[in-house]
Design an enzyme around this catalytic site. Structure first.
Site, short mmCIF file in Angstrom:
data_model
loop_
_atom_site.label_atom_id
_atom_site.label_comp_id
_atom_site.label_asym_id
_atom_site.label_seq_id
_atom_site.Cartn_x
_atom_site.Cartn_y
_atom_site.Cartn_z
N ARG A 1 0.58 -1.30 -0.16
CA ARG A 1 -0.01 0.12 -0.09
C ARG A 1 0.84 1.21 -0.03
O ARG A 1 0.74 2.26 -0.69
CB ARG A 1 -0.99 0.07 1.15
N THR A 2 1.85 1.24 0.77
CA THR A 2 2.65 2.66 0.90
C THR A 2 3.35 2.98 -0.24
O THR A 2 3.12 4.04 -1.18
CB THR A 2 3.36 2.54 1.99
N LYS B 1 26.71 -3.17 -2.52
CA LYS B 1 28.02 -2.83 -2.63
C LYS B 1 28.78 -2.39 -1.33
O LYS B 1 29.72 -2.34 -1.15
CB LYS B 1 28.47 -2.34 -3.76
N ARG C 1 11.19 3.77 2.85
CA ARG C 1 10.99 2.72 3.90
C ARG C 1 12.16 2.16 4.12
O ARG C 1 13.14 1.55 3.43
CB ARG C 1 9.73 1.76 3.37
N HIS D 1 5.52 5.90 11.36
CA HIS D 1 4.73 5.84 9.88
C HIS D 1 3.66 6.95 9.62
O HIS D 1 2.64 6.70 9.72
CB HIS D 1 4.00 4.51 9.82
C1 NCD Z 1 1.91 -0.99 7.84
C2 NCD Z 1 3.17 -0.98 8.12
O1 NCD Z 1 3.96 -1.27 7.13
O2 NCD Z 1 3.73 -0.55 9.03
N1 NCD Z 1 1.33 -1.23 6.63
C3 NCD Z 1 1.12 -0.19 5.56
O3 NCD Z 1 2.02 0.60 5.54
N2 NCD Z 1 -0.17 -0.11 5.50
C4 NCD Z 1 1.27 -2.22 8.98
C5 NCD Z 1 1.97 -3.61 9.00
O4 NCD Z 1 2.73 -3.78 8.20
O5 NCD Z 1 1.26 -4.21 9.82
#
Ligand code: NCD
Length: 307
Positions: free
Chosen positions: A54-55, A83, A104, A132
């Site tokens: 999703r992100t 590397k 991320r 997040h």
């Molecule tokens: C979440 C995350 O990555 O922290 N997912 C997301 O971005 N919607 C929740 C999760 O991984 O449980």
């Protein structure tokens, strides 16, 4: 570098800025054509050192819907990180190839470090079990759409409150908006870290109750925020196996819920929400994922200074 705005944690935004982003996201959802060329010629660098659906794709979708383009990776093993290149060097270079970065990383603090080297805005798309912030914006646009306001609700967080970064970001932010009460529902091993509870209590006048049984709060809550047990953050498999089925939401468990209670989940779910709930009118988690695109459009446009 001084004037570049980043989003590393929700506290980088004022309450007014958060409300502006949420409202702009709603406006963008309502009038997509008006914004279709807003970021034309701009490139989003999408650096995913940890898995994401999703992100990653909601950011891609957001940039494309703004008329921009994107480049990036979802497997750092294909990059010079493999590397031995430092994060700082990667970021410095990406800053000359792209205009804004979403990143991320499994290490807590990595996006913050990246922002210190970056000449362009860096957005934290999740760092370890830490923060997040764009999931928080997603959650807030969803609450606004379904409950009209983000203030004055009783909210239950259920599941892995220790490692769940979405909870860490959201609870601190909701505390800033006059939340009536938080229920924290978790096994004792996965409680919300004490320092987060202390920080909220020292700054805000909000009631916090920790319980272990979901049913004990069911008839009192306006918003139920379910979370996945964060398998990848456990130190050993045995502990995970012991806790993985701590909460499984079924129709039977929500029979005493308020009629207008909403069930949220950042997704992915594993088995903490039974699929039979999906058709319940209170289940809004797929809508929540959809709305994430619009608030991310608003965020990109703002950080790029296009609006
Ligand atoms: C979440 C995350 O990555 O922290 N997912 C997301 O971005 N919607 C929740 C999760 O991984 O449980």
């Amino acid at each position: 570098m001084k004037n570049v705005r980043h989003l590393i944690e929700p506290s980088d935004l004022t309450n007014d800025e958060i409300l502006t982003l949420v409202n702009l996201g709603i406006e963008m959802e309502d009038n997509p054509k008006k914004y279709a060329d807003l970021c034309k010629g701009k490139i989003l660098g999408s650096l995913f050192f940890e898995p994401s659906t999703r992100t990653k794709f909601s950011f891609d979708s957001a940039m494309l819907r703004l008329g921009g383009s994107l480049m990036g990776f979802t497997d750092a093993n294909t990059t010079s990180a493999k590397k031995g290149e430092s994060l700082g060097d990667t970021i410095k270079v990406m800053g000359s190839y792209t205009d804004i970065i979403v990143m991320r990383h499994p290490k807590e603090g990595a996006p913050k470090l990246a922002s210190e080297y970056s000449t362009i805005p860096v957005i934290n798309g999740g760092d370890g079990g830490h923060q997040h912030p764009t999931q928080t914006l997603t959650d807030l646009i969803t609450i606004t759409k379904y409950k009209n306001t983000i203030e004055n609700h009783t909210i239950a967080f259920c599941g892995d409150l220790k490692f769940g970064r979405t909870v860490h970001s959201l609870i601190k932010t909701l505390a800033r908006f006059n939340t009536k009460k938080f229920y924290l529902i978790s096994p004792k091993e996965l409680r919300l870290p004490e320092f987060i509870i202390d920080k909220i209590k020292s700054k805000y006048d909000v009631e916090i109750e920790e319980i272990t049984q979901l049913e004990d709060a069911m008839d009192k809550i306006d918003i139920l925020y379910m979370t996945r047990i964060q398998k990848e953050r456990f130190f050993n498999e045995e502990d995970y196996l012991k806790l993985k089925n701590s909460y499984i939401l079924t129709n039977d468990k929500i029979k005493n819920a308020k009629d207008d209670m909403i069930i949220m989940h950042p997704l992915p779910r594993v088995n903490e929400i039974s699929p039979e709930i999906d058709t319940n009118k209170r289940a809004i988690y797929f809508e929540q994922a959809r709305l994430g695109v619009y608030v991310r459009m608003a965020l990109i446009a703002k950080l790029l200074g296009e609006i």
